[in-house]
Design a protein around this motif. Structure first.
Motif, PDB file in Angstrom:
ATOM      1  N   VAL A   1      34.077  41.207  48.912  1.00  0.00           N
ATOM      2  CA  VAL A   1      32.977  40.723  48.076  1.00  0.00           C
ATOM      3  C   VAL A   1      32.820  39.207  48.064  1.00  0.00           C
ATOM      4  O   VAL A   1      31.918  38.692  47.402  1.00  0.00           O
ATOM      5  CB  VAL A   1      33.139  41.218  46.618  1.00  0.00           C
ATOM      6  N   SER A   2      33.668  38.471  48.760  1.00  0.00           N
ATOM      7  CA  SER A   2      33.527  37.018  48.761  1.00  0.00           C
ATOM      8  C   SER A   2      32.276  36.620  49.533  1.00  0.00           C
ATOM      9  O   SER A   2      31.739  37.388  50.340  1.00  0.00           O
ATOM     10  CB  SER A   2      34.754  36.357  49.391  1.00  0.00           C
ATOM     11  N   GLY A   3      31.810  35.402  49.287  1.00  0.00           N
ATOM     12  CA  GLY A   3      30.648  34.913  50.014  1.00  0.00           C
ATOM     13  C   GLY A   3      30.893  34.873  51.507  1.00  0.00           C
ATOM     14  O   GLY A   3      30.008  35.207  52.311  1.00  0.00           O
TER      15      GLY A   3
ATOM     16  N   TYR B   1      28.489  40.993  41.917  1.00  0.00           N
ATOM     17  CA  TYR B   1      27.157  40.889  41.335  1.00  0.00           C
ATOM     18  C   TYR B   1      26.811  39.476  40.874  1.00  0.00           C
ATOM     19  O   TYR B   1      25.684  39.222  40.454  1.00  0.00           O
ATOM     20  CB  TYR B   1      27.025  41.884  40.178  1.00  0.00           C
ATOM     21  N   PHE B   2      27.755  38.567  40.963  1.00  0.00           N
ATOM     22  CA  PHE B   2      27.496  37.161  40.667  1.00  0.00           C
ATOM     23  C   PHE B   2      28.164  36.333  41.755  1.00  0.00           C
ATOM     24  O   PHE B   2      29.228  35.752  41.547  1.00  0.00           O
ATOM     25  CB  PHE B   2      28.021  36.793  39.273  1.00  0.00           C
ATOM     26  N   PRO B   3      27.568  36.278  42.947  1.00  0.00           N
ATOM     27  CA  PRO B   3      28.192  35.586  44.086  1.00  0.00           C
ATOM     28  C   PRO B   3      28.439  34.103  43.851  1.00  0.00           C
ATOM     29  O   PRO B   3      29.244  33.496  44.563  1.00  0.00           O
ATOM     30  CB  PRO B   3      27.178  35.801  45.225  1.00  0.00           C
TER      31      PRO B   3
ATOM     32  N   TYR C   1      30.099  45.349  34.612  1.00  0.00           N
ATOM     33  CA  TYR C   1      30.708  45.074  33.313  1.00  0.00           C
ATOM     34  C   TYR C   1      30.968  43.579  33.173  1.00  0.00           C
ATOM     35  O   TYR C   1      31.561  42.947  34.050  1.00  0.00           O
ATOM     36  CB  TYR C   1      32.031  45.832  33.165  1.00  0.00           C
ATOM     37  N   ARG C   2      30.555  43.031  32.032  1.00  0.00           N
ATOM     38  CA  ARG C   2      30.747  41.612  31.766  1.00  0.00           C
ATOM     39  C   ARG C   2      31.958  41.343  30.865  1.00  0.00           C
ATOM     40  O   ARG C   2      32.420  40.212  30.780  1.00  0.00           O
ATOM     41  CB  ARG C   2      29.490  41.023  31.113  1.00  0.00           C
TER      42      ARG C   2
END
Length: 431
Positions: free
Chosen positions: A97-99, A264-266, A142-143
């Motif tokens: 999931v990393s950039g 979901y927040f790169p 989930y936050r």
């Protein structure tokens, strides 16, 4: 005969490796590949750990009749080139999931489409895949950790996969040389063999984890994080073996939590996650340098930073204390701290490193963004005898008991003889 290329990235193991397992099931011949990418920043500690992990993986594959092919350069170019040379029908690798991983996947997908190669990604970096759990109240992830933890506990994850019986390779492939290792520390040798042995040994004492994991001097945490970061050990195997120790399993869950946040927040490594977060940071290069070098004058902070420099690892409690000191006491930008950690840590994971830094800085997922850690109180609670500080700040080795945590309270003549005295900060215990 059908041939498949398996591109190893953060899954340097043969046990419970979905990409390797699938390739061995559906293809007649399998080409395991690792590409050393010179564009990826590293440290001497990580270079050494990676080299040892690759050597161990190569040996494991040889026992199965295969080989680890090693190339240097761009992973996309080298993987597609090897697939073309061997007549492979496709490439498999672990999803991430990393950039960097996301950009690599996009480029690899385009290249595979151009070459009419199949591309398959497999979930193997986390226990629960980043997109598998979503809040019932809506939203893509989930936050807050606690509701995620409850959902995570009820998720039925995939079963562990066995080591392939055999890895059959096409002939005529030059294996390539292992990358050079970096500085040896005598701690945490890399590789699946060492990682699984460490997990098995630590399992015998893990029941005490809740009581002892914050004891800085005892240093009785599992130190499994580098093996999880490089994928030397499957996170599902870790969760299974330590499944009855809830305090430890929660840490595994935190790791998954930050992976779904990053998915979901790169921008997690660069921007505040929490809306309207206070981002007014001081600009003080001298203070930042003192923090990096472990000479702030606050013994518990300096001990943690010197452990980081000396081992490429830091106790988790010390990570919280040093990060809080940088952001909440010195008022410096969490991004500078996260970058310094990333440059040295063996387990420098993009999701966890930046997620935890934002948590401490009050810009991330902490529901109490103004939380701060008093370094003196933390030291007296989690290093009550001062042994951790004395281990890493030898200038203070002669001070008795808790005096080691507040040397600025010593009478002036005694302070003057300390080589550490010229770095003594104003009393942080008042803040």
């Amino acid at each position: 005969m059908r041939t498949a290329v398996v591109l190893f990235t953060r899954d340097l193991r043969v046990a419970d490796n979905p990409a390797l397992h699938a390739a061995c099931e559906i293809a007649d011949r399998v080409v395991p590949l690792f590409v050393a990418d010179p564009s990826v920043p590293s440290s001497p500690y990580r270079q050494r750990f990676l080299a040892e992990s690759l050597a161990d993986l190569r040996e494991s594959l040889r026992h199965l009749g295969g080989e680890l092919v090693i190339r240097e350069g761009d992973p996309v170019t080298e993987a597609v080139k090897l697939a073309r040379e061997t007549g492979a029908f496709g490439i498999g690798l672990a999803a991430d999931v990393s950039g960097f991983a996301a950009a690599r996947e996009r480029r690899l997908r385009r290249a595979c489409d151009d070459e009419r190669l199949a591309l398959k990604l497999f979930d193997s970096v986390t226990v629960v895949p980043p997109g598998a759990l979503r809040p019932s109240s809506g939203g893509d992830h989930y936050r807050v950790f606690t509701p995620y933890w409850r959902a995570w506990q009820g998720f039925r994850h995939r079963p562990e996969l066995p080591v392939p019986r055999k890895v059959c390779m096409p002939g005529g492939i030059a294996p390539g040389r292992l990358p050079a290792g970096g500085a040896a520390t005598g701690l945490l040798p890399g590789g699946e063999t060492e990682g699984r042995a460490r997990l098995s040994a630590w399992r015998k004492t893990s029941a005490e984890y809740a009581e002892i994991h914050d004891d800085l001097a005892a240093d009785r945490t599992s130190r499994m994080s580098p093996y999880l970061h490089f994928g030397c050990v499957s996170p599902i195997e870790v969760a299974r073996q330590i499944g009855d120790v809830e305090a430890y399993v929660r840490q595994v869950c935190w790791r998954d939590f930050y992976h779904q946040v990053l998915a979901y927040f790169p921008d997690l490594p660069h921007k505040a996650y929490r809306r309207n977060a206070d981002e007014k940071w001081a600009d003080d290069q001298r203070a930042l340098d003192a923090w990096r070098e472990g000479r702030t004058g606050v013994p518990i902070v300096d001990a943690g930073m010197r452990q980081l420099a000396g081992e490429g690892w830091m106790h988790n409690r010390a990570r919280l204390i040093t990060a809080s000191f940088l952001t909440k006491h010195l008022g410096l930008d969490w991004r500078a701290g996260a970058a310094w950690y990333a440059s040295l840590l063996l387990d420098a994971d993009v999701a966890n490193n930046n997620g935890n830094w934002q948590w401490v800085a009050g810009t991330g997922n902490d529901t109490k963004p103004y939380r701060r850690f008093n370094p003196v109180r933390q030291a007296e609670r989690f290093d009550p005898t001062g042994d951790y500080v004395r281990r890493w700040v030898p200038e203070l080795a002669g001070l008795p008991g808790k005096a080691v945590h507040q040397p600025w309270l010593l009478p002036e003549p005694e302070r003057r003889v300390l080589r550490y005295a010229d770095t003594l900060a104003p009393d942080p215990g008042r803040t």
